[in-house]
Design a protein around this motif. Structure first.
Motif, PDB file in Angstrom:
ATOM      1  N   LYS A  23     -48.677   2.503  31.512  1.00 22.59           N
ATOM      2  CA  LYS A  23     -49.455   3.642  32.004  1.00 22.59           C
ATOM      3  C   LYS A  23     -50.858   3.246  32.468  1.00 22.59           C
ATOM      4  O   LYS A  23     -51.773   4.054  32.476  1.00 22.59           O
ATOM      5  CB  LYS A  23     -49.521   4.749  30.956  1.00 22.59           C
ATOM      6  CG  LYS A  23     -48.156   5.320  30.639  1.00 22.59           C
ATOM      7  CD  LYS A  23     -48.247   6.543  29.794  1.00 22.59           C
ATOM      8  CE  LYS A  23     -46.841   7.085  29.583  1.00 22.59           C
ATOM      9  NZ  LYS A  23     -46.862   8.384  28.948  1.00 22.59           N
ATOM     10  N   ILE A  31     -50.679   3.546  41.496  1.00 24.70           N
ATOM     11  CA  ILE A  31     -49.772   4.095  40.495  1.00 24.70           C
ATOM     12  C   ILE A  31     -50.572   4.294  39.221  1.00 24.70           C
ATOM     13  O   ILE A  31     -51.338   3.419  38.821  1.00 24.70           O
ATOM     14  CB  ILE A  31     -48.618   3.120  40.210  1.00 24.70           C
ATOM     15  CG1 ILE A  31     -47.915   2.722  41.490  1.00 24.70           C
ATOM     16  CG2 ILE A  31     -47.647   3.698  39.206  1.00 24.70           C
ATOM     17  CD1 ILE A  31     -47.148   1.436  41.358  1.00 24.70           C
ATOM     18  N   HIS A  49     -47.526   5.585  34.633  1.00 25.04           N
ATOM     19  CA  HIS A  49     -46.113   5.203  34.696  1.00 25.04           C
ATOM     20  C   HIS A  49     -45.881   3.967  33.842  1.00 25.04           C
ATOM     21  O   HIS A  49     -46.737   3.096  33.757  1.00 25.04           O
ATOM     22  CB  HIS A  49     -45.687   4.878  36.137  1.00 25.04           C
ATOM     23  CG  HIS A  49     -45.529   6.079  37.009  1.00 25.04           C
ATOM     24  ND1 HIS A  49     -44.368   6.806  37.068  1.00 25.04           N
ATOM     25  CD2 HIS A  49     -46.400   6.676  37.855  1.00 25.04           C
ATOM     26  CE1 HIS A  49     -44.523   7.804  37.919  1.00 25.04           C
ATOM     27  NE2 HIS A  49     -45.749   7.746  38.412  1.00 25.04           N
ATOM     28  N   ASN A  50     -44.709   3.885  33.250  1.00 28.91           N
ATOM     29  CA  ASN A  50     -44.309   2.671  32.536  1.00 28.91           C
ATOM     30  C   ASN A  50     -43.507   1.747  33.441  1.00 28.91           C
ATOM     31  O   ASN A  50     -43.491   0.540  33.248  1.00 28.91           O
ATOM     32  CB  ASN A  50     -43.494   3.014  31.289  1.00 28.91           C
ATOM     33  CG  ASN A  50     -44.372   3.575  30.200  1.00 28.91           C
ATOM     34  OD1 ASN A  50     -45.497   3.133  30.025  1.00 28.91           O
ATOM     35  ND2 ASN A  50     -43.875   4.566  29.488  1.00 28.91           N
ATOM     36  N   TYR A  61     -41.880   1.465  37.778  1.00 29.22           N
ATOM     37  CA  TYR A  61     -42.019   2.012  39.122  1.00 29.22           C
ATOM     38  C   TYR A  61     -41.078   1.259  40.050  1.00 29.22           C
ATOM     39  O   TYR A  61     -40.956   0.039  39.960  1.00 29.22           O
ATOM     40  CB  TYR A  61     -43.471   1.849  39.603  1.00 29.22           C
ATOM     41  CG  TYR A  61     -43.791   2.578  40.872  1.00 29.22           C
ATOM     42  CD1 TYR A  61     -44.063   3.942  40.862  1.00 29.22           C
ATOM     43  CD2 TYR A  61     -43.847   1.905  42.079  1.00 29.22           C
ATOM     44  CE1 TYR A  61     -44.377   4.615  42.029  1.00 29.22           C
ATOM     45  CE2 TYR A  61     -44.158   2.568  43.256  1.00 29.22           C
ATOM     46  CZ  TYR A  61     -44.421   3.927  43.227  1.00 29.22           C
ATOM     47  OH  TYR A  61     -44.724   4.584  44.385  1.00 29.22           O
TER      48      TYR A  61
END
Length: 118
Positions: free
Chosen positions: A50, A70, A73-74, A76
């Motif tokens: 993240k 980004i 997010h973990n 993508y």
């Protein structure tokens, strides 16, 4: 024994490009993988934790063809169609804090080739 050797060679030969790095002696878990099919480049990022990450595709003369940021997010996934970009050499960059991953992309009339991640 032969089957074990074959399995090891097979697994390493067909493994997509992988990037891992160390910053200040600490291994960063960010993983970048690319796959190419025709004129499409598929990028997968894993273990983003993240943190803000920037993806950039630049021609070597500095012209930016794609950039995205980004956050939160973990993982993508991104699919880039490169059919319409001019033939030449490009630098695909993934930057997260002090971690910088780069890959050279070469586009020709025959298709796309990628270097290993650095």
């Amino acid at each position: 024994m032969k089957s074990l050797l074959f399995l090891v060679l097979f697994a390493t030969a067909f493994n997509p490009a992988y990037a891992g790095a160390t910053v200040d002696g600490v291994t960063n878990p960010l993983v970048a993988r690319t796959q190419v099919k025709d004129f499409r480049l598929d990028l997968k990022l894993v273990n983003l934790q993240k943190q803000r990450t920037v993806i950039t595709l630049q021609q070597l003369d500095g012209t930016t063809h794609y950039q995205t940021r980004i956050k939160e997010h973990n993982g993508y996934a991104l699919s880039m169609q490169l059919r319409d970009v001019p033939a030449g050499r490009y630098l695909l960059t993934v930057k997260q804090g002090k971690v910088l991953r780069q890959q050279v992309i070469v586009k020709s009339a025959a298709g796309i080739m990628c270097s290993d991640w650095k």
